[in-house]
Design an enzyme around this catalytic site. Structure first.
Site, PDB file in Angstrom:
ATOM      1  N   LYS A  39     -44.144  51.485 -40.629  1.00 49.35           N
ATOM      2  CA  LYS A  39     -43.385  50.493 -40.669  1.00 49.35           C
ATOM      3  C   LYS A  39     -43.471  48.943 -40.601  1.00 49.35           C
ATOM      4  CE  LYS A  39     -42.289  49.309 -36.169  1.00 49.35           C
ATOM      5  NZ  LYS A  39     -41.294  49.669 -34.792  1.00 49.35           N
ATOM      6  N   ASP A  81     -40.037  58.483 -30.223  1.00 47.39           N
ATOM      7  CA  ASP A  81     -40.331  57.374 -30.207  1.00 47.39           C
ATOM      8  C   ASP A  81     -41.315  56.800 -28.749  1.00 47.39           C
ATOM      9  OD1 ASP A  81     -41.759  54.859 -30.721  1.00 47.39           O
ATOM     10  OD2 ASP A  81     -39.961  54.152 -32.028  1.00 47.39           O
ATOM     11  N   GLU A 118     -30.520  31.980  -8.174  1.00 43.73           N
ATOM     12  CA  GLU A 118     -31.405  32.158  -7.699  1.00 43.73           C
ATOM     13  C   GLU A 118     -31.917  33.667  -7.084  1.00 43.73           C
ATOM     14  OE1 GLU A 118     -33.566  28.018  -7.206  1.00 43.73           O
ATOM     15  OE2 GLU A 118     -32.990  29.124  -4.552  1.00 43.73           O
ATOM     16  N   ASP A 157     -43.806  54.613 -36.710  1.00 48.85           N
ATOM     17  CA  ASP A 157     -44.879  53.785 -37.293  1.00 48.85           C
ATOM     18  C   ASP A 157     -45.609  54.358 -36.269  1.00 48.85           C
ATOM     19  OD1 ASP A 157     -44.161  53.109 -34.492  1.00 48.85           O
ATOM     20  OD2 ASP A 157     -43.772  51.366 -34.413  1.00 48.85           O
ATOM     21  N   HIS A 212     -46.792  51.208 -23.533  1.00 48.95           N
ATOM     22  CA  HIS A 212     -46.436  50.713 -24.875  1.00 48.95           C
ATOM     23  C   HIS A 212     -48.037  50.477 -25.399  1.00 48.95           C
ATOM     24  CE1 HIS A 212     -45.306  49.512 -28.751  1.00 48.95           C
ATOM     25  NE2 HIS A 212     -45.900  48.799 -28.782  1.00 48.95           N
TER      26      HIS A 212
HETATM   27  C1  R5P Z   1     -42.553  49.394 -31.031  1.00 53.96           C
HETATM   28  O1  R5P Z   1     -43.343  49.184 -32.192  1.00 53.96           O
HETATM   29  C2  R5P Z   1     -42.489  50.750 -30.507  1.00 53.96           C
HETATM   30  O2  R5P Z   1     -42.350  51.934 -30.021  1.00 53.96           O
HETATM   31  C3  R5P Z   1     -40.184  51.005 -30.536  1.00 53.96           C
HETATM   32  O3  R5P Z   1     -40.615  51.284 -31.633  1.00 53.96           O
HETATM   33  C4  R5P Z   1     -39.565  49.837 -30.626  1.00 53.96           C
HETATM   34  O4  R5P Z   1     -39.680  48.923 -29.233  1.00 53.96           O
HETATM   35  C5  R5P Z   1     -38.361  49.921 -30.633  1.00 53.96           C
HETATM   36  O5  R5P Z   1     -37.246  48.758 -31.386  1.00 53.96           O
HETATM   37  P1  R5P Z   1     -36.324  48.703 -32.410  1.00 53.96           P
HETATM   38  O6  R5P Z   1     -35.104  49.888 -31.087  1.00 53.96           O
HETATM   39  O7  R5P Z   1     -35.163  47.349 -31.601  1.00 53.96           O
HETATM   40  O8  R5P Z   1     -36.550  48.639 -33.386  1.00 53.96           O
END
Ligand code: R5P
Length: 298
Positions: free
Chosen positions: A195, A219, A38, A172, A129
């Site tokens: 992606k 990103d 906890e 993406d 995000h």
């Molecule tokens: C998802 O859309 C985020 O923008 C990142 O591209 C994602 O979280 C990256 O995760 P990972 O490094 O596990 O591919």
């Protein structure tokens, strides 16, 4: 009365920097585990009648960090804090913003409700995000200041690595917002790929012919590194020799570092929204500036 900064767990490194810039007093928050797991929280200073700026970053171990945050925010209010301003540079669970499969929790909503329930009056975050929710106001009913580290990252890439004019690649559609921002600072074009995520650590990224020698992938989050590693691979296969990577939140879980090294990333630049060894850009000045207009006294 001047605001105080509550330095909590994973956010301590930032709390210290923000306190140095703003001059606000720093109050440490003791966070530890009882033997059964906890969470114990104790605010180590006076918050009565003051705005309490609660700095916590939610990584590593987001569930633990969230409980610490909630306990501290509630306690600050019980101890008479005038307002609680949550500074959560990396906000967790934002990617689970939909019920992708039947029966799943839409965690982003639940976490947003919990933060509001804790008495948080306003929130400051960095590169939240945002995907299905386009604006923080769609997710939160308290005011949210969503800062972006894009300009700072772009300036660093330009100044320290000489990457002005270098094409920016977003892996993406979600990354468009960050890629566009960094490209603007570099004075370059940006390209957004598509992606498909097949599993937690398994993604496929569309092919692209840049016709250039170097590129920088941008990103918001590097978690397992699968997205960035696959994007590096695709770019290198198409003849790009030097691939740089810049991101805001460098979580680096699982085999992320190995993945990035094995595909031959030229350099990785991240911020200090979560503690990580590649943080070369601090978001503290950005946050301090935002706080100037928010935190105050009676
Ligand atoms: C998802 O859309 C985020 O923008 C990142 O591209 C994602 O979280 C990256 O995760 P990972 O490094 O596990 O591919």
């Amino acid at each position: 009365m001047r605001p105080v900064i509550l330095a909590l767990g994973a956010g301590t490194h930032l709390a210290v920097k923000i306190s140095r810039i703003t001059g606000y007093d720093l109050v440490p928050v003791e966070a530890r585990r009882f033997p059964d797991g906890e969470t114990y929280i104790r605010i180590g200073g006076d918050v009565e009648g003051r705005d309490a700026v609660l700095v916590q970053t939610m990584h590593p171990q987001p569930n633990e960090r969230l409980i610490e945050y909630l306990f501290t925010a509630v306690t600050a209010k019980e101890l008479g804090a005038r307002r609680v301003i949550g500074v959560v540079p990396y906000f967790p669970y934002a990617r689970q913003d939909s019920r992708f499969s039947e029966g799943e929790a839409v965690s982003s909503n639940i976490v947003a409700r919990l933060v509001e329930w804790s008495g948080t009056d306003a929130l400051v975050t960095v590169d939240l995000h945002l995907h299905r929710y386009r604006e923080p106001g769609e997710l939160f009913s308290v005011p949210v200041t969503n800062l972006s580290a894009g300009d700072l990252l772009g300036e660093y890439l330009k100044r320290e690595l000489g990457l002005d004019g270098t094409t920016v690649v977003g892996p993406d559609e979600e990354s468009r917002q960050w890629a566009e921002r960094v490209a603007r600072v570099l004075g370059s074009r940006f390209v957004v790929l598509t992606k498909e995520r097949r599993g937690a650590e398994d993604v496929e990224v569309s092919r692209v012919e840049l016709g250039e020698d170097r590129a920088v992938i941008v990103d918001d989050i590097i978690s397992t590194g699968a997205t960035v590693a696959e994007t590096v691979r695709v770019l290198r296969e198409s003849g790009v020799r030097e691939v740089y990577v810049a991101c805001t939140h460098s979580l680096l879980v699982s085999a992320a570092e190995y993945r990035l090294l094995s595909v031959g990333v030229a350099d990785l630049v991240t911020t200090d929204t979560v503690p990580n060894p590649y943080a070369r850009v601090s978001v503290a000045p950005l946050i301090a500036e935002a706080l100037k207009g928010m935190a105050g006294g009676a």
